[in-house]
Design a protein around this motif. Structure first.
Motif, PDB file in Angstrom:
ATOM      1  N   SER A 119      -2.348   9.758   2.752  1.00  0.00           N
ATOM      2  CA  SER A 119      -3.516   9.277   2.012  1.00  0.00           C
ATOM      3  C   SER A 119      -3.259   8.061   1.159  1.00  0.00           C
ATOM      4  CB  SER A 119      -4.360  10.534   1.066  1.00  0.00           C
ATOM      5  OG  SER A 119      -3.614  10.885   0.219  1.00  0.00           O
ATOM      6  N   ALA A 120      -3.862   7.156   1.416  1.00  0.00           N
ATOM      7  CA  ALA A 120      -3.444   5.782   0.520  1.00  0.00           C
ATOM      8  C   ALA A 120      -3.837   5.920  -0.918  1.00  0.00           C
ATOM      9  CB  ALA A 120      -4.031   4.494   1.021  1.00  0.00           C
ATOM     10  N   LEU A 121      -2.916   5.507  -1.903  1.00  0.00           N
ATOM     11  CA  LEU A 121      -3.529   5.455  -3.168  1.00  0.00           C
ATOM     12  C   LEU A 121      -4.444   4.034  -3.654  1.00  0.00           C
ATOM     13  CD1 LEU A 121      -0.193   6.699  -4.681  1.00  0.00           C
ATOM     14  CD2 LEU A 121      -1.980   7.958  -4.056  1.00  0.00           C
ATOM     15  N   GLY A 122      -5.392   4.480  -4.173  1.00  0.00           N
ATOM     16  CA  GLY A 122      -6.173   3.209  -4.365  1.00  0.00           C
ATOM     17  C   GLY A 122      -7.178   2.627  -3.181  1.00  0.00           C
ATOM     18  N   HIS A 123      -7.088   3.123  -2.123  1.00  0.00           N
ATOM     19  CA  HIS A 123      -7.665   2.942  -0.864  1.00  0.00           C
ATOM     20  C   HIS A 123      -8.093   4.277  -0.016  1.00  0.00           C
ATOM     21  CE1 HIS A 123      -6.248  -1.354  -1.232  1.00  0.00           C
ATOM     22  NE2 HIS A 123      -5.047  -0.782  -1.579  1.00  0.00           N
ATOM     23  N   ALA A 124      -9.233   4.025   0.430  1.00  0.00           N
ATOM     24  CA  ALA A 124      -9.924   5.030   1.344  1.00  0.00           C
ATOM     25  C   ALA A 124      -9.437   5.164   2.710  1.00  0.00           C
ATOM     26  CB  ALA A 124     -11.345   4.927   1.248  1.00  0.00           C
ATOM     27  N   ILE A 125      -8.033   5.350   2.716  1.00  0.00           N
ATOM     28  CA  ILE A 125      -7.364   5.224   4.014  1.00  0.00           C
ATOM     29  C   ILE A 125      -6.962   6.837   4.154  1.00  0.00           C
ATOM     30  CG2 ILE A 125      -5.753   4.213   5.424  1.00  0.00           C
ATOM     31  CD1 ILE A 125      -6.112   1.587   3.730  1.00  0.00           C
ATOM     32  N   ILE A 163       0.998  -1.377   0.137  1.00  0.00           N
ATOM     33  CA  ILE A 163      -0.110   0.107   0.082  1.00  0.00           C
ATOM     34  C   ILE A 163       0.865   1.218   0.110  1.00  0.00           C
ATOM     35  CG2 ILE A 163      -1.783   1.462   1.143  1.00  0.00           C
ATOM     36  CD1 ILE A 163      -2.426  -1.425   2.286  1.00  0.00           C
ATOM     37  N   ILE A 164       0.621   2.080  -0.947  1.00  0.00           N
ATOM     38  CA  ILE A 164       1.394   3.380  -0.961  1.00  0.00           C
ATOM     39  C   ILE A 164       0.592   4.673  -0.412  1.00  0.00           C
ATOM     40  CG2 ILE A 164       2.454   4.712  -2.610  1.00  0.00           C
ATOM     41  CD1 ILE A 164       3.052   2.437  -4.338  1.00  0.00           C
ATOM     42  N   PHE A 165       1.327   5.359   0.460  1.00  0.00           N
ATOM     43  CA  PHE A 165       0.582   6.296   0.910  1.00  0.00           C
ATOM     44  C   PHE A 165       1.331   7.715   0.461  1.00  0.00           C
ATOM     45  CE2 PHE A 165      -1.135   3.425   3.979  1.00  0.00           C
ATOM     46  CZ  PHE A 165      -2.287   4.255   4.585  1.00  0.00           C
ATOM     47  N   GLN A 166       0.745   8.689   0.117  1.00  0.00           N
ATOM     48  CA  GLN A 166       1.225   9.910  -0.322  1.00  0.00           C
ATOM     49  C   GLN A 166       1.267  10.843   0.772  1.00  0.00           C
ATOM     50  OE1 GLN A 166       0.024  11.837  -4.080  1.00  0.00           O
ATOM     51  NE2 GLN A 166      -0.242  13.832  -3.080  1.00  0.00           N
ATOM     52  N   VAL A 167       2.337  11.293   1.204  1.00  0.00           N
ATOM     53  CA  VAL A 167       2.605  12.065   2.648  1.00  0.00           C
ATOM     54  C   VAL A 167       2.858  13.781   1.955  1.00  0.00           C
ATOM     55  CG1 VAL A 167       3.627  12.458   4.473  1.00  0.00           C
ATOM     56  CG2 VAL A 167       3.225  10.229   3.746  1.00  0.00           C
ATOM     57  N   GLU A 168       2.046  14.549   2.461  1.00  0.00           N
ATOM     58  CA  GLU A 168       2.163  15.980   2.319  1.00  0.00           C
ATOM     59  C   GLU A 168       2.424  16.712   3.722  1.00  0.00           C
ATOM     60  OE1 GLU A 168      -0.180  17.731  -0.769  1.00  0.00           O
ATOM     61  OE2 GLU A 168      -0.926  16.020  -1.126  1.00  0.00           O
TER      62      GLU A 168
END
Length: 67
Positions: free
Chosen positions: A19-25, A4-9
């Motif tokens: 926020s996870a890419l492809g998942h509502a996390i 699972i890849i998370f984009q962090v800002e």
């Protein structure tokens, strides 16, 4: 094992948003250590099974420079 890849800002008010890419996390935290903990907790809560997952944090940072 899935990944699972998370984009962090960086949040405008301080801290971090992930926020996870492809998942509502989604999760947030004031420090990177807290963010890592919150991401792990969020993934465990989102998936009910015992499948092991690799989590990748992808940091996105905007930088403004004068031309």
């Amino acid at each position: 094992m899935s990944e699972i890849i998370f984009q962090v800002e960086e949040a405008q008010e301080g801290g971090y948003i992930a926020s996870a890419l492809g998942h509502a996390i989604f999760t947030e935290a004031d420090t990177l250590d807290d963010l890592r903990t919150n991401v792990r907790d969020a993934v465990r809560c989102h998936f009910d099974d015992e499948t092991r997952r690799v989590v990748r944090l992808h940091f996105v940072r905007d930088e403004v420079i004068e031309a």
